[in-house]
Design an enzyme around this catalytic site. Structure first.
Site, PDB file in Angstrom:
ATOM      1  N   SER A 206      21.148  16.921  47.525  1.00  0.00           N
ATOM      2  CA  SER A 206      20.213  18.311  47.453  1.00  0.00           C
ATOM      3  C   SER A 206      18.826  17.704  47.042  1.00  0.00           C
ATOM      4  CB  SER A 206      20.851  19.350  46.869  1.00  0.00           C
ATOM      5  OG  SER A 206      19.985  20.717  47.232  1.00  0.00           O
TER       6      SER A 206
ATOM      7  N   ASP B  15      23.227  25.234  56.755  1.00  0.00           N
ATOM      8  CA  ASP B  15      22.628  24.898  55.209  1.00  0.00           C
ATOM      9  C   ASP B  15      21.006  24.773  56.130  1.00  0.00           C
ATOM     10  OD1 ASP B  15      21.360  23.465  53.481  1.00  0.00           O
ATOM     11  OD2 ASP B  15      22.273  21.795  53.471  1.00  0.00           O
TER      12      ASP B  15
ATOM     13  N   HIS C 268      25.610  24.628  52.455  1.00  0.00           N
ATOM     14  CA  HIS C 268      24.807  23.882  51.339  1.00  0.00           C
ATOM     15  C   HIS C 268      25.637  24.007  49.936  1.00  0.00           C
ATOM     16  CE1 HIS C 268      21.304  21.773  49.881  1.00  0.00           C
ATOM     17  NE2 HIS C 268      21.466  22.154  48.725  1.00  0.00           N
TER      18      HIS C 268
END
Ligand SMILES: *[C@@H]1O[C@H](CO)[C@@H](O)[C@H](O)[C@H]1NC(C)=O
Length: 400
Positions: free
Chosen positions: A190, A344, A374
């Protein structure tokens, strides 16, 4: 039952339904686990919003406080010595295998996620991943921290990670930890994937660093802020855990606590006229494979006429948006692994980077999870977490 009790029950029912209601795609595995997790997340998010509304605490500070209960101490075990130290004044956790080894070991430098505002190497999920990496690769793992928003903005996060990595890449430091200078990789998820991509680019032409990376591994990375209306943004805007409003909040907090940038980003109206020459680097109409475009119509970002960019030029800086690097720069990057998840909002950031790296002649492995969402690699107890982790570790084992 009295009327008041009935009303109370009704209210509780409505509230309960609100918290548990999560529109999930059909092919999500173990949906009830995600529903429960999202109910907890929603509660924490709403609490943080409420505290901010009352002027008690910054949104991110409340979130960070709630997350801090998931931190674990650096406990050594039979197979691994865990210690906390600093690299160039940046706090890191180092995991060293205990087994005696004649040969030098591989080294993995890990950067945690959390939207540039949250998280730490001490969180249970990252500590667990570091231990698993040590176990399956017999590698030395350095899991770095970095300063966070809202107290610190770009480029503090980037600089901390870069300084910490540069310290690790010193000959004497590698010797101390028994790491092979030819087998070092960088990895992150991320926001950590963003930082991993950014520092890997920066290292290429840093004359001070003689030791170069063998691989980079990017787990559902965030890579650009230029276009916040990609198909994955449209399709997954309301999908927890990373909704569009939260994504935009994280991105804007990276640059400033001034909420006007967030508002402009929400409507994709934050890019200055001067940035038009950068659109080709994030043009999903040409960079996404057909299946991901799925009937979406390309609209180039609207130009902003306000002074936002002059105040916060960071959002078009390649150190914050590695997807904006030109082809010459990309061409020199090391072997790359990119994980993306279908559900995501950041999916298309990763896919566009894969396309651009391939075009630039970089060896890329793209692992796409059709039922992924995610943050999955940090969700202990989810089958998808173990599936992603296994793929990730076996790629590292073969390529690092
Ligand atoms: C984006 O790509 C499409 C198709 O490849 C092209 O027609 C369009 O002009 C491009 N737009 C920008 C702003 O680069």
């Amino acid at each position: 039952m009295g009327r008041k009790t009935l009303l109370l029950l009704l209210l509780l029912g409505v509230l309960g339904a609100y918290y548990v209601h999560t529109p999930l795609p059909d092919n999500i595995e173990e949906p009830w686990k995600l529903v429960l997790l999202n109910a907890v997340l929603k509660t924490v998010l709403n609490l943080s919003l409420f505290a901010e509304l009352l002027g008690i605490n910054h949104f991110m500070d409340t979130l960070m406080f709630c997350m801090s209960f998931q931190e674990v101490p650096p406990t050594s075990a039979e197979n691994v010595t865990v210690m906390e130290t600093t690299f160039n004044n940046v706090p890191v956790r180092v995991y060293i295998p205990n087994r005696k080894s004649q040969a030098l070991r591989r080294g993995l430098f890990y950067i945690h996620g959390g939207g540039m505002s949250l998280g730490s190497a001490a969180l249970f999920a990252y500590d667990e991943l570091s231990r698993q990496t040590v176990n399956s690769l017999d590698a030395v793992v350095v899991s770095t921290d970095y300063r966070l928003a809202p107290k610190y903005h770009f480029p503090s996060q980037f600089e901390d990670v870069y300084n910490s990595l540069k310290w690790f890449l010193r000959q004497d430091v590698l010797e101390k930890y028994g790491v092979d200078p030819k087998r070092i990789g960088v990895s992150g998820d991320s926001a950590g994937g963003n930082l991993a991509a950014a520092v890997t680019q920066k290292l290429i032409d840093d004359p001070d660093v003689k030791i170069k990376l063998k691989i980079q591994s990017l787990i559902y990375p965030a890579l650009q802020t230029l276009d916040m209306d990609l198909p994955s943004y449209r399709d997954n805007a309301l999908l927890p855990p990373l909704t569009k409003s939260l994504t935009v909040r994280f991105w804007s907090e990276y640059f400033t606590t001034d909420r006007s940038l967030e508002k402009a980003m929400l409507f994709n109206q934050h890019t200055p006229v001067e940035s038009a020459q950068l659109f080709k680097f994030v043009n999903w109409s040409s960079l996404l494979p057909e299946i991901f475009k799925k009937g979406h119509l390309y609209k180039s970002p609207t130009h902003d006429t306000s002074e936002l960019f002059k105040k916060y030029p960071g959002f078009l800086d390649v150190r914050a948006a590695p997807l904006l690097a030109d082809n010459d720069k990309l061409h020199s990057l090391p072997v790359t692994y990119v994980i993306t998840c279908q559900y995501d909002i950041l999916r298309d950031d990763g896919i566009m980077y894969v396309t651009r790296l391939q075009k630039a002649g970089v060896r890329v492995t793209h692992q796409h999870f059709e039922d992924g969402f995610h943050g999955a690699i940090t969700y202990h107890g989810f089958k998808i977490r173990d599936r992603i982790t296994n793929h990730y570790l076996s790629w590292l084992n073969e390529n690092l």
